[in-house]
Scaffold this motif. Structure first.
Motif, PDB file in Angstrom:
ATOM      1  N   GLY A   1      52.683  43.683  45.229  1.00  0.00           N
ATOM      2  CA  GLY A   1      51.585  43.262  44.372  1.00  0.00           C
ATOM      3  C   GLY A   1      50.529  42.520  45.164  1.00  0.00           C
ATOM      4  O   GLY A   1      50.600  42.403  46.395  1.00  0.00           O
ATOM      5  N   THR A   2      49.544  42.009  44.457  1.00  0.00           N
ATOM      6  CA  THR A   2      48.450  41.251  45.062  1.00  0.00           C
ATOM      7  C   THR A   2      48.392  39.879  44.433  1.00  0.00           C
ATOM      8  O   THR A   2      48.472  39.745  43.204  1.00  0.00           O
ATOM      9  CB  THR A   2      47.103  41.970  44.858  1.00  0.00           C
ATOM     10  OG1 THR A   2      47.179  43.284  45.411  1.00  0.00           O
ATOM     11  CG2 THR A   2      45.971  41.217  45.533  1.00  0.00           C
TER      12      THR A   2
ATOM     13  N   THR B   1      47.061  36.543  42.883  1.00  0.00           N
ATOM     14  CA  THR B   1      45.879  36.176  42.102  1.00  0.00           C
ATOM     15  C   THR B   1      45.611  34.679  42.125  1.00  0.00           C
ATOM     16  O   THR B   1      44.579  34.231  41.626  1.00  0.00           O
ATOM     17  CB  THR B   1      46.040  36.610  40.635  1.00  0.00           C
ATOM     18  OG1 THR B   1      47.184  35.952  40.069  1.00  0.00           O
ATOM     19  CG2 THR B   1      46.244  38.110  40.532  1.00  0.00           C
TER      20      THR B   1
ATOM     21  N   THR C   1      49.288  40.367  40.456  1.00  0.00           N
ATOM     22  CA  THR C   1      48.771  41.497  39.696  1.00  0.00           C
ATOM     23  C   THR C   1      49.215  42.782  40.374  1.00  0.00           C
ATOM     24  O   THR C   1      49.317  42.839  41.603  1.00  0.00           O
ATOM     25  CB  THR C   1      47.242  41.464  39.592  1.00  0.00           C
ATOM     26  OG1 THR C   1      46.788  42.641  38.886  1.00  0.00           O
ATOM     27  CG2 THR C   1      46.587  41.453  40.963  1.00  0.00           C
ATOM     28  N   ASP C   2      49.484  43.796  39.573  1.00  0.00           N
ATOM     29  CA  ASP C   2      49.838  45.109  40.114  1.00  0.00           C
ATOM     30  C   ASP C   2      48.622  46.022  40.187  1.00  0.00           C
ATOM     31  O   ASP C   2      48.752  47.205  40.504  1.00  0.00           O
ATOM     32  CB  ASP C   2      50.926  45.763  39.254  1.00  0.00           C
ATOM     33  CG  ASP C   2      52.232  44.991  39.313  1.00  0.00           C
ATOM     34  OD1 ASP C   2      52.532  44.443  40.392  1.00  0.00           O
ATOM     35  OD2 ASP C   2      52.932  44.925  38.295  1.00  0.00           O
ATOM     36  N   ARG C   3      47.436  45.476  39.895  1.00  0.00           N
ATOM     37  CA  ARG C   3      46.207  46.272  39.887  1.00  0.00           C
ATOM     38  C   ARG C   3      45.416  46.122  41.183  1.00  0.00           C
ATOM     39  O   ARG C   3      44.241  46.460  41.232  1.00  0.00           O
ATOM     40  CB  ARG C   3      45.331  45.882  38.694  1.00  0.00           C
ATOM     41  CG  ARG C   3      45.971  46.205  37.352  1.00  0.00           C
ATOM     42  CD  ARG C   3      45.029  45.970  36.202  1.00  0.00           C
ATOM     43  NE  ARG C   3      44.731  44.555  36.026  1.00  0.00           N
ATOM     44  CZ  ARG C   3      43.510  44.057  35.918  1.00  0.00           C
ATOM     45  NH1 ARG C   3      42.458  44.844  36.013  1.00  0.00           N
ATOM     46  NH2 ARG C   3      43.325  42.769  35.727  1.00  0.00           N
ATOM     47  N   GLY C   4      46.069  45.615  42.218  1.00  0.00           N
ATOM     48  CA  GLY C   4      45.387  45.463  43.497  1.00  0.00           C
ATOM     49  C   GLY C   4      44.250  44.466  43.406  1.00  0.00           C
ATOM     50  O   GLY C   4      44.268  43.534  42.604  1.00  0.00           O
TER      51      GLY C   4
ATOM     52  N   GLY D   1      41.446  44.854  42.136  1.00  0.00           N
ATOM     53  CA  GLY D   1      40.796  44.901  40.829  1.00  0.00           C
ATOM     54  C   GLY D   1      41.331  43.846  39.879  1.00  0.00           C
ATOM     55  O   GLY D   1      40.636  43.444  38.940  1.00  0.00           O
ATOM     56  N   GLY D   2      42.555  43.386  40.133  1.00  0.00           N
ATOM     57  CA  GLY D   2      43.114  42.349  39.285  1.00  0.00           C
ATOM     58  C   GLY D   2      42.798  40.955  39.770  1.00  0.00           C
ATOM     59  O   GLY D   2      43.171  39.975  39.115  1.00  0.00           O
TER      60      GLY D   2
END
Length: 206
Positions: A95-96, A98, A113-116, A118-119
């Protein structure tokens, strides 16, 4: 040595006789059962501890900034008593990030976040990559102004509210206002871009 020989109590002498009367195989079995019982007793004490049995989780191996792409190199496994482990503690090192995660702190669902990228970007912001060779070495989280060269050679501020999101070896990812994203990306492609670090006092305002 002199003195009277050691005389065992009759009950202990009887146990000794019975023990040595057993076959080696039986004696080995009895010892194994006793060791298993001791191990089980230790496990019960752990389970019945006031903070519960240990649970697996992940902690930061170093101070981590938002935008860090997580993997086994920046996280390390640990075990904490169940009742002391924070809610949502993670065991998946992907993940990334935040939010900032200090060294030794437990990684939770709220940090990831699992949205890279973008999260990670905030409302009204866009993540834009710039070639790493065009920009100075900065830490993730640094606030910068993005400056390009105008047609007359003067400097042109494209974004004064940008932030370094992540570094991936070939690119530096910036969070810039959505309205400036196209101009920042184009300046990066042309190679006519510079970054000015915004001092903390100017970033926080009066």
């Amino acid at each position: 040595m002199g003195g009277a020989p050691l005389v065992l109590p009759s009950w202990l002498d009887a146990i000794s006789d019975r023990w040595w009367g057993l076959t080696p195989r039986v004696r080995t079995t009895v010892v194994a059962v006793l060791l298993l019982a001791l191990a089980a007793s230790s496990a019960v004490r752990v389970v019945s501890s006031p903070y519960g049995p240990p649970v697996p989780l992940l902690v930061a191996a170093e101070d981590l900034a938002p935008g860090t792409v997580l993997d086994d190199t920046v996280l390390r496994p640990a075990r904490w008593p169940g009742e002391l482990a924070p809610s949502g503690a993670r065991t998946d090192p992907t993940g990334t990030l935040t939010a900032p995660l200090p060294a030794g702190a437990v990684l939770t669902d709220g940090h990831v976040t699992d949205r890279g990228l973008g999260g990670v970007v905030g409302p009204g912001m866009v993540a834009v990559p710039l070639p790493a060779e065009l920009v100075p070495a900065l830490e993730v989280g640094a606030a910068v102004q993005v400056i390009a060269s105008a047609m007359d050679g003067a400097g042109l501020v494209l974004a004064d509210q940008a932030e370094v999101l992540a570094l991936d070896g070939t690119s530096m990812w910036l969070a810039v206002p959505a309205a400036a994203a196209a101009d920042v990306a184009a300046a990066g492609l042309r190679g006519t871009i510079a970054l000015a670090v915004v001092p903390a006092a100017a970033r926080d305002g009066p």
